[in-house]
Design a protein around this motif. Structure first.
Motif: not given
Length: 503
Positions: A213-217, A220-223, A242-243, A246-249
């Motif tokens: 989930m933290m990576m998704g910030f 999301n593809a990396v998450g 569900t990733n 969380v909003p990505c950059n």
């Protein structure tokens, strides 16, 4: 040792053995059986090690146990984690402004880097940098006497879409991923999983989902790719699906812009500090809502279509270690940033061409974009949005970064994406009927809607399942529509009966 009685006893079937195991497990530990078993195993291991191993005390770079008393403390651990990641997000958002403006000047802006040199360095830009690549390409096509439709499609469409994604997406990723990888190499991320394990366990998910989930910030593809660290296929699939919540950059610029103009604008008369505080609180609130949504949807999936036995999460906290700078840079910039940027460019290129075609192809007196946005307008209004916003999100499926430029282009009836300063953008949006309800609905829709094309592609690559890829793309969209419909309906009801300000 077998006896005549046991030797003649019939062997139990596999089903009988499993029933017996379930019965014993329920009697000795219930749902906490795994935790109690693992705890007992580690206690026994410590006892054996204490009896057989002599330890020589040595100085360490970090005193692990003393630091973990704070970082994994039941009360202090989560606030420290929240503050640390808030600092990472702040550095990412603030630090990305300068390189993003630099890339925009190099690739897109009229006048090249003239404004960038004046704003950040206070000097005039060299003549060779006074034109962007966008302007140079137009000059080349003009010199070659290329047809206007060709230069428009290639430069104003395909190239501009790619350049916008690079200028908006690359700087935040190039800052966030090294910081995140630094924490990973330092040994802190397993502590994050430890602190949040109880939340994800209650949601029927795996504790390592906190890391994905933290990576998704960042992206999301990396998450989604990071979900490989979860061994259980069922819980890995829950984390993948569900990733997106969380909003990505790519979504942060839209969220920050809308919050700054409309939410912070409500208290603008009280000063810049109050306005920035309220705007920041709105973005943080959206992020928290995304985390809550992740937990709720994980809980729902684990008790419905992805029901199953939860796996044991045995986490041995590694020692803190001195980060390797070369490994951090390679992992963050090569394996993550450039890898994801390449995928984003692949899916963004056709999107830029489609945007240009829709804006420049006309049926009668109206462009295709105007006709489609008009068709979508009643449904968009029902959600607190409008047809232009919905069309922008549809066009921006390949890359979330182009949502706001597409909205501006459609409102101004331009043939290409353009960028406006915050004051001019606020006036444009207000003139086209935006209210606080529009802003809130857009922020919710941006948070919850379907993943971008890069993430959808990555879901398919990780699952190799058309069914789960379609579910991962459509489930968030249905949830976004439902939430926006509820919020817009309630806001209109409150307004109708005389509560609150105009929405």
């Amino acid at each position: 040792m077998s006896t005549p009685e046991t030797a003649n006893r019939p062997k139990p079937s596999a089903a009988e053995l499993l029933d017996y195991v379930d019965e014993v497990r329920g009697s000795v530990g219930g749902e906490k059986f795994r935790d109690e078993l693992v705890t007992e195993m580690y206690h026994r291991a410590e006892e054996i090690a204490a009896q057989t191993v002599r330890k020589k005390k040595s100085r360490k770079w970090f005193i692990d146990e003393e630091i973990d008393r704070i970082l994994t403390h039941p009360v202090l651990g989560i606030p420290f984690m929240a503050a640390l990641f808030a600092l990472v997000f702040w550095i990412t958002i603030v630090g990305a402004n300068i390189p993003s403006a630099l890339l925009s000047g190099l690739l897109i802006a009229e006048g090249g880097l003239s404004d960038w040199f004046n704003t950040y360095l206070g000097i005039e830009a060299p003549a060779v940098l006074a034109s962007s690549l966008y302007e140079l390409l137009h000059r080349v096509f003009s010199f070659l006497h290329a047809p206007l439709w060709l230069s428009g499609f290639v430069i104003d469409g395909v190239y501009l879409g790619l350049a916008w994604v690079v200028s908006v997406m690359l700087p935040p990723m190039a800052i966030f991923f090294p910081l995140f990888t630094l924490l990973e190499d330092l040994g802190y991320l397993p502590r994050v999983a430890f602190n949040l394990d109880w939340l994800f366990r209650k949601a029927g998910a795996h504790g390592k989902q906190a890391l994905t989930m933290m990576m998704g910030f960042g992206c999301n593809a990396v998450g989604v790719i990071a979900c490989r660290v979860i061994d259980s296929p069922r819980e890995r699939l829950i984390a993948i699906l569900t990733n997106v919540f969380v909003p990505c950059n790519g979504r942060f610029p839209t969220l920050i812009t809308v919050a700054s103009i409309f939410v912070a604008g409500m208290v603008a008369e009280r000063g810049t500090f109050a306005a920035s505080l309220v705007g920041t609180a709105a973005v943080v609130g959206i992020v928290i809502f995304g985390v809550i949504t992740t937990l709720v949807v994980s809980w729902a999936l684990s008790r419905t279509i992805l029901r199953g036995e939860p796996s044991a999460f045995v986490l041995e906290l590694p020692p803190y270690r001195r980060p390797s700078v070369l490994r951090v840079l390679y992992t963050s910039l090569i394996d993550r940033t450039l890898f994801v940027l390449f995928r984003a460019c692949v899916v963004a290129a056709p999107a830029g061409g489609i945007i240009w075609l829709m804006a420049n192809l006309h049926i009668g007196d109206s462009s295709v974009a105007a006709l489609v946005s008009g068709f979508l307008d009643p449904f968009g209004t029902l959600l607190g949005l409008d047809g232009v916003i919905l069309l922008a999100f549809i066009i921006a499926i390949p890359a979330n970064e182009i949502v706001m430029p597409t909205i501006i282009m459609l409102y101004l009836n331009q043939g290409r994406m353009i960028e406006l300063q915050e004051a001019a953008l606020g006036t444009l949006l207000t003139d086209h009927g935006w209210t606080l309800l529009t802003a809130v609905s857009l922020m919710l829709f941006s948070l919850l809607h379907n993943p971008c094309g890069t993430t959808i592609w990555t879901i398919w690559r990780e699952t190799r399942s058309v069914k789960w890829t379609l579910f991962g793309a459509l489930m968030p969209l249905v949830l976004a529509i439902a939430i926006c419909l509820i919020v817009a309906t309630l806001a209109r009801i409150f307004l109708a009966i005389g509560f609150g300000a105009a929405v």
